[in-house]
Write an enzyme that holds these catalytic residues in place. Structure first.
Site, short mmCIF file in Angstrom:
data_model
loop_
_atom_site.label_atom_id
_atom_site.label_comp_id
_atom_site.label_asym_id
_atom_site.label_seq_id
_atom_site.Cartn_x
_atom_site.Cartn_y
_atom_site.Cartn_z
CE1 TYR A 104 -4.42 -1.29 0.75
CE2 TYR A 104 -3.04 -3.10 1.55
CZ TYR A 104 -4.28 -2.61 1.14
OH TYR A 104 -5.36 -3.44 1.11
CE1 TYR B 169 -0.86 -5.80 2.32
CE2 TYR B 169 -1.67 -7.08 4.18
CZ TYR B 169 -0.86 -6.08 3.67
OH TYR B 169 -0.03 -5.38 4.50
NE ARG C 216 -8.27 -9.30 4.93
CZ ARG C 216 -9.21 -8.54 4.37
NH1 ARG C 216 -8.91 -7.36 3.88
NH2 ARG C 216 -10.45 -8.97 4.30
CG HIS D 90 -8.71 -6.43 -0.01
ND1 HIS D 90 -7.77 -7.35 0.40
CD2 HIS D 90 -8.37 -5.26 0.59
CE1 HIS D 90 -6.90 -6.75 1.22
NE2 HIS D 90 -7.24 -5.48 1.36
CG HIS E 36 -9.50 -1.20 1.35
ND1 HIS E 36 -9.98 -1.70 2.53
CD2 HIS E 36 -8.30 -1.79 1.16
CE1 HIS E 36 -9.09 -2.55 3.04
NE2 HIS E 36 -8.06 -2.63 2.22
C1 MBD Z 1 -5.44 -5.26 4.96
O1 MBD Z 1 -5.05 -4.82 3.75
C2 MBD Z 1 -6.74 -5.14 5.30
O2 MBD Z 1 -7.56 -4.57 4.40
C3 MBD Z 1 -7.22 -5.60 6.54
C4 MBD Z 1 -8.66 -5.51 6.89
C5 MBD Z 1 -6.33 -6.16 7.44
C6 MBD Z 1 -5.02 -6.28 7.10
C7 MBD Z 1 -4.56 -5.83 5.88
FE FE Z 2 -6.51 -3.95 2.64
#
Ligand code: MBD
Ligand code: FE
Length: 260
Positions: A134, A168, A189, A192, A194
């Protein structure tokens, strides 16, 4: 209606009582206690922001907040949101000329609960790059890369041209990673994007969108995937390579949520 002050007093007292009961039941020693507090402190010192708590607890808070709402469900925000992302003149998210990853067009409409379009809503988008980093948090990425705001048109439509992020992976070597290792869990994860929506006449919405066929949908380390958030990823084989398209319709709640 309980005041905010009274509610927070009640909640803090009950949190402490719950913790003390847990300590007695588990014979928590001073050494155990220090290990726990050091883990929390280390996660923040290592720049993991709210990662540790977001991984284990945030999804529960959004589920509870989603009970009885009229609009689209809220999703976890995670640790990497930053206000003030560039307001975009086009749908093109800020990205490097050689940004890695397959192009993705994410679009759809924003409506109120009666189905009427919501024009001029701000759609604030942030996501990881193809390396799972990020911008503004992880080194090696230009500031505000893959962060931007677009505005819905008169028909309530929005569109974002970006890249498909990869799943991620939470840093393995940090305090949160060490806790996950101890639990025997993986670090992923699902991929995704956001989104935060804002409009003066509606309750703000924090969302997060996932894509079908992702290998981690059923084992998200943050346990935050809900069926509503999983988009069909349409693949379009174009001349320049593979492109993807995904559609999500948001419903904004006009504000009959009882605020504390
Ligand atoms: C992430 O990128 C995220 O969106 C969440 C909810 C927890 C950890 C990393
Ligand atoms: Fe995230």
């Amino acid at each position: 209606m309980e005041t905010t002050e009274a509610r927070s007093k009640t909640l803090i007292e009950s949190l402490i009582a719950t913790n003390i009961a847990w300590m007695r039941a588990n014979r928590i020693t001073h050494e155990d206690y220090r290990l726990a507090t050091d883990t929390l402190i280390a996660s923040i010192r290592h720049g993991e922001e709210s990662l540790l708590l977001d991984v284990f607890l945030e999804a529960e808070a959004t589920d509870i907040g989603n009970i009885g709402i009229n609009g689209s469900p809220e999703a976890v925000e995670g640790p990497f949101y930053l206000p003030g992302a560039p307001l975009l003149a086009t749908s093109h998210m800020p990205q490097r000329p050689d940004e890695r990853g397959s192009p993705l067009i994410l679009h759809g409409a924003i409506r109120d609960p009666s189905g009427a379009p919501v024009a001029n809503a701000e759609v604030d988008v942030w996501q990881a790059d193809a390396e799972g980093r990020y911008s503004n948090f992880h080194p090696g990425v230009p500031d505000w890369n893959l962060r931007g705001r677009v505005i819905s048109d008169a028909a309530g439509r929005y569109s974002v041209t970006t890249i498909l992020p990869p799943p991620y992976e939470i840093p393995k070597d940090g305090p949160t990673g060490r806790v996950l290792t101890r639990l025997g869990r993986h670090f992923f994860r699902p991929a995704h994007v956001h989104v935060k929506l804002r409009h003066p006449d509606f309750v703000g919405l924090t969302s997060q969108l996932y894509f079908d066929d992702d290998p981690y949908l059923d084992s998200d380390v943050a346990n935050a995937v809900r069926d509503d958030f999983v988009l069909k990823l349409r693949r379009r084989d174009a001349e320049g390579g593979v492109r993807y398209e995904a559609i999500y319709e948001f419903v904004l709640d006009a504000g009959n949520r009882v605020s504390a």
